[in-house]
Each structure stands twice: as structure tokens, then as C-alpha cells.
Design a protein around this motif. Structure first.
Motif, PDB file in Angstrom:
ATOM      1  N   ALA A  87      -3.145  16.006   0.572  1.00 15.62           N
ATOM      2  CA  ALA A  87      -4.344  16.487  -0.116  1.00 15.62           C
ATOM      3  C   ALA A  87      -5.093  15.325  -0.752  1.00 15.62           C
ATOM      4  CB  ALA A  87      -3.962  17.524  -1.177  1.00 15.62           C
ATOM      5  N   ALA A  88      -4.363  14.388  -1.355  1.00 13.41           N
ATOM      6  CA  ALA A  88      -4.989  13.220  -1.970  1.00 13.41           C
ATOM      7  C   ALA A  88      -5.687  12.357  -0.921  1.00 13.41           C
ATOM      8  CB  ALA A  88      -3.932  12.399  -2.713  1.00 13.41           C
ATOM      9  N   LYS A  89      -5.054  12.216   0.238  1.00 14.86           N
ATOM     10  CA  LYS A  89      -5.651  11.422   1.309  1.00 14.86           C
ATOM     11  C   LYS A  89      -6.921  12.084   1.832  1.00 14.86           C
ATOM     12  CE  LYS A  89      -4.471   9.123   5.657  1.00 14.86           C
ATOM     13  NZ  LYS A  89      -3.389   8.866   6.646  1.00 14.86           N
ATOM     14  N   ILE A  90      -6.884  13.406   2.017  1.00  9.30           N
ATOM     15  CA  ILE A  90      -8.068  14.143   2.485  1.00  9.30           C
ATOM     16  C   ILE A  90      -9.225  13.963   1.500  1.00  9.30           C
ATOM     17  CG2 ILE A  90      -9.002  16.475   2.821  1.00  9.30           C
ATOM     18  CD1 ILE A  90      -6.260  17.235   3.999  1.00  9.30           C
ATOM     19  N   ALA A  91      -8.921  14.070   0.204  1.00  9.03           N
ATOM     20  CA  ALA A  91      -9.962  13.919  -0.815  1.00  9.03           C
ATOM     21  C   ALA A  91     -10.556  12.526  -0.793  1.00  9.03           C
ATOM     22  CB  ALA A  91      -9.385  14.227  -2.195  1.00  9.03           C
ATOM     23  N   SER A  92      -9.719  11.503  -0.650  1.00 17.21           N
ATOM     24  CA  SER A  92     -10.192  10.120  -0.675  1.00 17.21           C
ATOM     25  C   SER A  92     -11.042   9.801   0.539  1.00 17.21           C
ATOM     26  CB  SER A  92      -8.990   9.166  -0.743  1.00 17.21           C
ATOM     27  OG  SER A  92      -8.205   9.426  -1.888  1.00 17.21           O
ATOM     28  N   LEU A  93     -10.585  10.206   1.716  1.00 13.06           N
ATOM     29  CA  LEU A  93     -11.358   9.953   2.933  1.00 13.06           C
ATOM     30  C   LEU A  93     -12.695  10.685   2.886  1.00 13.06           C
ATOM     31  CD1 LEU A  93      -8.510  10.195   5.591  1.00 13.06           C
ATOM     32  CD2 LEU A  93      -9.767   8.138   4.953  1.00 13.06           C
ATOM     33  N   GLY A  94     -12.694  11.897   2.333  1.00 13.77           N
ATOM     34  CA  GLY A  94     -13.929  12.663   2.215  1.00 13.77           C
ATOM     35  C   GLY A  94     -14.909  12.079   1.218  1.00 13.77           C
ATOM     36  N   ALA A  95     -14.418  11.197   0.342  1.00 10.69           N
ATOM     37  CA  ALA A  95     -15.304  10.513  -0.605  1.00 10.69           C
ATOM     38  C   ALA A  95     -15.843   9.209  -0.039  1.00 10.69           C
ATOM     39  CB  ALA A  95     -14.560  10.230  -1.911  1.00 10.69           C
ATOM     40  N   GLY A  96     -15.437   8.884   1.185  1.00  9.83           N
ATOM     41  CA  GLY A  96     -15.918   7.667   1.825  1.00  9.83           C
ATOM     42  C   GLY A  96     -15.025   6.468   1.634  1.00  9.83           C
ATOM     43  N   ALA A  97     -13.789   6.695   1.197  1.00 10.51           N
ATOM     44  CA  ALA A  97     -12.883   5.585   0.953  1.00 10.51           C
ATOM     45  C   ALA A  97     -12.119   5.198   2.206  1.00 10.51           C
ATOM     46  CB  ALA A  97     -11.891   5.949  -0.153  1.00 10.51           C
ATOM     47  N   LYS A  98     -11.532   4.022   2.175  1.00  7.03           N
ATOM     48  CA  LYS A  98     -10.585   3.563   3.183  1.00  7.03           C
ATOM     49  C   LYS A  98      -9.211   3.616   2.529  1.00  7.03           C
ATOM     50  CE  LYS A  98      -9.410  -0.414   6.103  1.00  7.03           C
ATOM     51  NZ  LYS A  98      -9.793  -1.802   6.470  1.00  7.03           N
ATOM     52  N   VAL A  99      -8.364   4.548   2.960  1.00  2.03           N
ATOM     53  CA  VAL A  99      -7.034   4.700   2.368  1.00  2.03           C
ATOM     54  C   VAL A  99      -6.112   3.671   3.011  1.00  2.03           C
ATOM     55  CG1 VAL A  99      -5.093   6.259   1.994  1.00  2.03           C
ATOM     56  CG2 VAL A  99      -7.426   7.141   1.905  1.00  2.03           C
ATOM     57  N   VAL A 100      -5.746   2.657   2.238  1.00  2.00           N
ATOM     58  CA  VAL A 100      -4.960   1.559   2.801  1.00  2.00           C
ATOM     59  C   VAL A 100      -3.458   1.825   2.723  1.00  2.00           C
ATOM     60  CG1 VAL A 100      -6.717  -0.198   2.427  1.00  2.00           C
ATOM     61  CG2 VAL A 100      -5.123   0.329   0.581  1.00  2.00           C
ATOM     62  N   LYS A 101      -3.035   2.774   1.878  1.00  2.00           N
ATOM     63  CA  LYS A 101      -1.612   3.097   1.791  1.00  2.00           C
ATOM     64  C   LYS A 101      -1.434   4.446   1.114  1.00  2.00           C
ATOM     65  CE  LYS A 101       2.676   1.699   2.503  1.00  2.00           C
ATOM     66  NZ  LYS A 101       3.219   1.329   3.814  1.00  2.00           N
ATOM     67  N   THR A 102      -0.482   5.229   1.614  1.00  2.00           N
ATOM     68  CA  THR A 102      -0.150   6.519   1.029  1.00  2.00           C
ATOM     69  C   THR A 102       1.330   6.534   0.667  1.00  2.00           C
ATOM     70  OG1 THR A 102      -1.820   7.632   2.389  1.00  2.00           O
ATOM     71  CG2 THR A 102      -0.146   9.024   1.376  1.00  2.00           C
ATOM     72  N   TYR A 103       1.640   6.943  -0.562  1.00  2.00           N
ATOM     73  CA  TYR A 103       3.026   7.021  -1.023  1.00  2.00           C
ATOM     74  C   TYR A 103       3.354   8.463  -1.384  1.00  2.00           C
ATOM     75  CZ  TYR A 103       2.698   1.936  -1.500  1.00  2.00           C
ATOM     76  OH  TYR A 103       2.506   0.599  -1.259  1.00  2.00           O
ATOM     77  N   ASP A 111       7.747  -0.511  -4.061  1.00  2.00           N
ATOM     78  CA  ASP A 111       6.449   0.132  -3.846  1.00  2.00           C
ATOM     79  C   ASP A 111       5.396  -0.423  -4.795  1.00  2.00           C
ATOM     80  OD1 ASP A 111       7.510   1.786  -1.864  1.00  2.00           O
ATOM     81  OD2 ASP A 111       7.934   3.427  -3.272  1.00  2.00           O
ATOM     82  N   VAL A 112       5.765  -0.570  -6.055  1.00  2.00           N
ATOM     83  CA  VAL A 112       4.812  -1.059  -7.059  1.00  2.00           C
ATOM     84  C   VAL A 112       4.408  -2.497  -6.756  1.00  2.00           C
ATOM     85  CG1 VAL A 112       4.476  -1.555  -9.514  1.00  2.00           C
ATOM     86  CG2 VAL A 112       5.659   0.535  -8.818  1.00  2.00           C
ATOM     87  N   ASP A 113       5.369  -3.313  -6.314  1.00  2.00           N
ATOM     88  CA  ASP A 113       5.030  -4.690  -5.936  1.00  2.00           C
ATOM     89  C   ASP A 113       4.081  -4.701  -4.739  1.00  2.00           C
ATOM     90  OD1 ASP A 113       6.646  -5.631  -7.944  1.00  2.00           O
ATOM     91  OD2 ASP A 113       8.370  -6.041  -6.638  1.00  2.00           O
ATOM     92  N   ALA A 141       3.712   7.385 -12.994  1.00  6.96           N
ATOM     93  CA  ALA A 141       2.859   6.807 -14.040  1.00  6.96           C
ATOM     94  C   ALA A 141       3.613   5.712 -14.794  1.00  6.96           C
ATOM     95  CB  ALA A 141       2.391   7.902 -14.988  1.00  6.96           C
ATOM     96  N   LYS A 142       4.875   5.975 -15.129  1.00  8.29           N
ATOM     97  CA  LYS A 142       5.677   4.976 -15.844  1.00  8.29           C
ATOM     98  C   LYS A 142       5.911   3.733 -14.987  1.00  8.29           C
ATOM     99  CE  LYS A 142       8.027   8.492 -18.622  1.00  8.29           C
ATOM    100  NZ  LYS A 142       9.289   9.258 -18.851  1.00  8.29           N
ATOM    101  N   MET A 143       6.121   3.932 -13.686  1.00 10.37           N
ATOM    102  CA  MET A 143       6.354   2.794 -12.803  1.00 10.37           C
ATOM    103  C   MET A 143       5.106   1.921 -12.678  1.00 10.37           C
ATOM    104  SD  MET A 143       9.480   2.772 -11.757  1.00 10.37           S
ATOM    105  CE  MET A 143       9.433   1.690 -10.328  1.00 10.37           C
ATOM    106  N   LEU A 144       3.930   2.541 -12.705  1.00 15.14           N
ATOM    107  CA  LEU A 144       2.690   1.789 -12.531  1.00 15.14           C
ATOM    108  C   LEU A 144       2.326   0.951 -13.750  1.00 15.14           C
ATOM    109  CD1 LEU A 144       0.580   4.516 -10.684  1.00 15.14           C
ATOM    110  CD2 LEU A 144       1.271   2.301  -9.728  1.00 15.14           C
ATOM    111  N   VAL A 145       2.894   1.268 -14.892  1.00  9.09           N
ATOM    112  CA  VAL A 145       2.553   0.545 -16.126  1.00  9.09           C
ATOM    113  C   VAL A 145       2.733  -0.955 -15.958  1.00  9.09           C
ATOM    114  CG1 VAL A 145       3.281   0.141 -18.503  1.00  9.09           C
ATOM    115  CG2 VAL A 145       2.977   2.482 -17.678  1.00  9.09           C
ATOM    116  N   ASP A 146       3.794  -1.360 -15.260  1.00  7.50           N
ATOM    117  CA  ASP A 146       4.109  -2.788 -15.140  1.00  7.50           C
ATOM    118  C   ASP A 146       3.562  -3.416 -13.867  1.00  7.50           C
ATOM    119  OD1 ASP A 146       5.556  -2.758 -17.549  1.00  7.50           O
ATOM    120  OD2 ASP A 146       7.351  -2.017 -16.531  1.00  7.50           O
ATOM    121  N   CYS A 147       2.676  -2.720 -13.171  1.00  3.83           N
ATOM    122  CA  CYS A 147       2.081  -3.285 -11.959  1.00  3.83           C
ATOM    123  C   CYS A 147       1.287  -4.544 -12.313  1.00  3.83           C
ATOM    124  CB  CYS A 147       1.170  -2.252 -11.297  1.00  3.83           C
ATOM    125  SG  CYS A 147       0.468  -2.802  -9.726  1.00  3.83           S
ATOM    126  N   GLN A 148       1.447  -5.582 -11.504  1.00  4.21           N
ATOM    127  CA  GLN A 148       0.841  -6.872 -11.822  1.00  4.21           C
ATOM    128  C   GLN A 148      -0.641  -6.951 -11.464  1.00  4.21           C
ATOM    129  OE1 GLN A 148       2.550  -9.372 -13.576  1.00  4.21           O
ATOM    130  NE2 GLN A 148       3.801  -7.509 -13.782  1.00  4.21           N
TER     131      GLN A 148
END
Length: 461
Positions: A87-103, A111-113, A141-148
Motif C-alpha cells: 500500500a505504501a509503495k502504491i501511494a508513493s508511485l502514485g505521487a510521482g516518486a521513484k521507490v528505490v527500496k521497500t522494507y 537495513d538502517v545502514d 521508528a526507534k531503529m531509524l532514530v540512529d540513522c546516519q
């Protein structure tokens, strides 16, 4: 004064001048997009060419769309691959985005690295229906906190914990919107798409240096694929005063990717068919990042095989492998020999077939306690009667109808729900994205121009 429509493409900056009063295109020009230095250089080169053609130097308004500097690059995270992540991928593509990765499921440290190395423009964080699973989206959300790397995070998951996710990500640029899948099997993509577009306009343009051209344009309204979607939707639905063409499918074949658009319900055509998976949106876009004419020619070879490409091009399979290798080394290779010209036509046909097969739904016969029935996954496009071709390889082809035939239904692939027969329209002047921009304020003028500029066997619709 005329209105100027600008498409900052990944390779070319394309200009279209429109006389609003007459409702017609009065000039078009293009130049290489100079995003590595200053996009204004390419824009000014194209403006000089447009002035040489038409004498025009002043415009009432200048509106733009952009896919320069990689376009709008997004990463999406969800719970179940076939549900919230899809569903997230469908929404993003429909907004004109290029989905480079889906998790899907819980993010790992690896994954975060990987997300940090990808450095997306936006990350869409989803997971759980409203009142459903909370653990996955909170963990992510907690894992993304430390994304570089740093990027905006759009939270569109279980509303019961959206505020907690936002609190966890304090210090990040975040935005909350309605759940992309509030109930099991229920899509809610429009609120997410509005937020993506707002982020694109407010932040992404500035990050890519396009805001330097504020003095030259009135505004970049949307990503280029979103402008194409808007133009396609207008062409299909029409306006209150002008009828559209009805359900349609379009293929945009590029050097690196192939986009497919469908404006159709995709519903089963008989009562003995059961739908599987998420409901399909009426307006749908898919992007095949491994299928293209130059940078992704090896992806076409991998998808169909050297024997099939050789059959289509009437070349030996080892010759096909050799020529595709040459293209991989030098994507600027021109089809200046008989063998390369034949391979180009074969690559285009195979790319269109693969992309359309992935976009369209499938059907299979299954047996139940009450007897046999049919199970449909994805969109049923067999009844769609209009196929539009756009993109350089298709626009400049001398045999677009032959290439388009590969997008249609084949008895050899009877499970694929591609259109069974359709009239072929060619976007010879690459006008659709420009008309998507024009449609924001002048939909009837845009529709009239689309009908005149799209051609069937060289003649207007």
C-alpha cells in the motif's frame, strides 16, 4: 501572452509554449538538463531555441515539473509485504516518486545502514491497520532514530501509535497523515500523496538546487511522473464540457526505466472470479527500474533471454549478448548499424512486454469445495481499448505499432490480463507532462491539446 510549461527531466529540459486563448501549442524546444552545474544553463539554452523558433521572449506564467537529480527518491517501510508495504509503495508511485527500496517487517541494523547509504528524499513509515499491530512501526521508528542520513519521515501507519512514533523521532523532520491502509484490504492513498507532494514542493526542490530558478519560473508544481499521471487521468476522464477517451493504458519507455500507467477499474469481467490481494486504484503507476533501452538494456536481456531477443531481432544470440554488452559500456550508443537498429526494436518490444506484464493483473483457475472458480490478482486490463506510447524510444520509432503489439494480450501468456486489442496513440511531441501541468488551472485547454497532439498512425485522435 503565452504560458510556458517546463519539464526538468533527468536528461533533457523540455519547454512547451501554449497560447491559452487559441488553445494550441505554439512552440517547443529542449536542451540537456545541466543539474551537475546549474539547471538554469540548460533552461536558458532551451529558451534561446524557443525564441529562435517563435520569437517569444515573455510569458504570462512559467510552470514546471521536475525529475532532475534522480527525481523524487523514496524508501517505504511497512508490516506485511503484500499489505501495508505494498500500500505504501502504491501511494508513493502514485505521487510521482521513484521507490528505490521497500522494507517489510521489523528493520534490522543492516537495513538502517542500507537506508543511510541510499539517502532517500523521503521515507514513508507505515505499518498496522488502525487499532491493529503497533509493535512493528514503533520498532522501526526507534531503529531509524540512529540513522546516519537525514531526510523527512512521513508517518502513515496505525493511528493509535502515530503520535508515539513522532515523539520517538523527535529531532527529525516528520509529518503525520492518515493511515495508508486503515483497514484490512482498504487503501487510503490520497492523503499520503498530498503530503508527499507538499514535501516535494517545500523541501525537495530546494535540496536539489532547483529553487535557484525561482526568478525564472512561477513554481515547480509536482514531480514529472505526477504531471504525466495528471495528464493521463484528464485524457481518460475528460472534463464537464469535453469527454475523455475512457479507460486507457500508457507506456513510457526510457533509457533506464519503463513506467506504465493505467486509468481503469481493472474489475473482473465475469461473476465467477474472486479478487486476491489489495484493491487496485483506478489511477495506477508502476516503475520497472531494471527495464530500459540503454542503462537497463542488460535488464531486458536478463528478463527475456538472449534467444528471445535474438528471435525478435533476427540475430544470433551470441551477437545479441555482444551488442548489449557494448550498450552497457556506452549507453550513448546509437542504432547506427543494421544489427543495432534491429536490436533496438527488439529491446523496445521486449521492454514493453515485460513492463506491461508486471503492471497488469493475472488470473488462474482454482478448485474449491463448490467447484472451479477463477482467482484474479491485480488489474484486469483486457477490455481497455486505448494504448498510449511515450518516451524517446517509442516516440522516434518508425514502427511504433509493431512495438506496441508486445503490450497486448497473448495466448501464449493467457494468465496475463493485458489489453486484448487497442488503438495505438503516440505522444510524438512528448506533450503529456506539459498538459498535466496545464490541467491544474486550464483542464479543458489541456484536454483539447492532448486530443490534437496525440496521433494514431500519424493523424490526430
Amino acid at each position: 501572452m503565452p504560458l510556458l510549461l517546463i519539464d526538468f527531466g533527468s536528461t533533457f529540459t523540455k519547454l512547451t509554449a501554449v497560447d491559452l486563448q487559441a488553445g494550441e501549442v505554439i512552440g517547443a524546444a529542449g536542451a540537456h538538463t545541466t543539474v551537475e552545474t546549474d539547471v538554469g544553463e540548460g533552461l536558458n539554452t532551451a529558451l534561446s531555441e524557443l525564441k529562435r523558433q517563435t520569437g517569444l521572449n515573455h510569458f504570462e506564467r512559467r510552470l514546471a515539473c521536475s525529475s532532475a537529480a534522480g527525481g523524487l527518491r523514496m524508501v517505504v517501510c511497512g508490516l506485511v509485504p503484500a499489505l501495508t508495504a505494498q500500500a505504501a509503495k502504491i501511494a508513493s508511485l502514485g505521487a510521482g516518486a521513484k521507490v528505490v527500496k521497500t522494507y517489510a517487517y521489523e528493520l534490522t541494523r543492516e537495513d538502517v545502514d542500507e537506508i543511510a547509504q541510499t539517502a532517500p528524499d523521503i521515507l514513508l513509515l507505515t505499518g498496522g491497520t488502525d487499532g491493529g499491530n503497533r509493535a512493528c512501526i514503533l520498532h522501526n521508528a526507534k531503529m531509524l532514530v540512529d540513522c546516519q542520513a537525514r531526510f523527512p519521515i512521513l508517518i502513515a501507519g496505525n493511528r493509535a501509535c502515530a503520535a508515539e512514533c513522532e515523539s520517538t523521532l523527535a529531532g527529525w523532520e516528520t509529518a503525520r497523515c492518515e493511515n495508508v491502509m486503515p483497514g484490512l484490504g482498504k487503501l487510503n492513498v490520497e492523503p499520503v500523496q498530498r503530503h508527499i507532494r507538499e514535501l516535494f514542493l517545500r523541501r525537495i526542490i530546494q535540496a536539489k538546487g532547483l529553487s535557484r530558478e525561482a526568478a525564472l519560473i512561477d513554481g515547480i508544481l509536482m514531480p514529472t511522473p505526477a504531471a504525466v499521471l495528471r495528464g493521463m487521468e484528464l485524457l481518460a476522464k475528460g472534463t464537464g464540457a469535453l469527454p475523455g477517451l475512457g479507460e486507457l493504458v500508457a507506456v513510457d519507455l526510457g533509457g533506464a526505466t519503463t513506467d506504465v500507467y493505467s486509468m481503469a477499474s481493472g474489475a473482473p469481467d465475469n461473476g465467477n472470479t474472486v479478487m486476491k490481494g489489495l484493491p487496485e486504484p483506478w489511477v495506477k503507476r508502476t516503475v520497472e527500474g531494471d527495464i530500459g533501452m540503454r542503462y537497463s538494456a542488460d535488464g531486458v536481456l536478463a528478463a527475456v533471454g538472449a534467444d528471445e531477443l535474438g528471435r525478435l531481432a533476427n540475430l544470433a544470440s551470441d551477437t545479441v549478448i555482444e551488442l548489449v554488452g557494448q550498450i552497457a559500456v556506452n549507453p550513448a550508443t546509437l542504432p547506427d548499424t543494421q544489427a543495432l537498429a534491429a536490436l533496438d526494436c527488439a529491446l523496445a518490444g521486449a521492454a514493453v512486454q515485460v513492463a506491461m506484464t508486471r503492471h497488469a493483473g493475472t488470473i488462474e483457475e482454482v478448485y474449491t469445495p463448490t467447484g472451479p472458480t477463477w482467482l484474479q490478482t491485480g488489474k484486469n486490463l483486457t477490455g481497455v481499448k486505448t494504448l498510449i506510447l511515450t518516451g524517446g524510444a517509442l516516440i522516434h520509432s518508425e514502427r511504433p505499432e509493431k512495438i506496441a503489439g508486445h503490450a497486448l494480450y497473448s495466448q501464449a501468456e493467457s494468465a496475463s490480463l493485458r489489453p486484448k486489442s487497442a488503438r495505438i496513440l503516440v505522444d510524438r511531441k512528448y506533450i503529456i507532462s506539459a498538459m498535466g501541468l496545464l490541467a491544474e488551472d486550464h483542464p479543458e485547454t489541456a484536454l483539447g491539446i492532448l486530443k490534437r497532439e496525440l496521433t494514431e498512425r500519424g493523424k490526430p485522435v
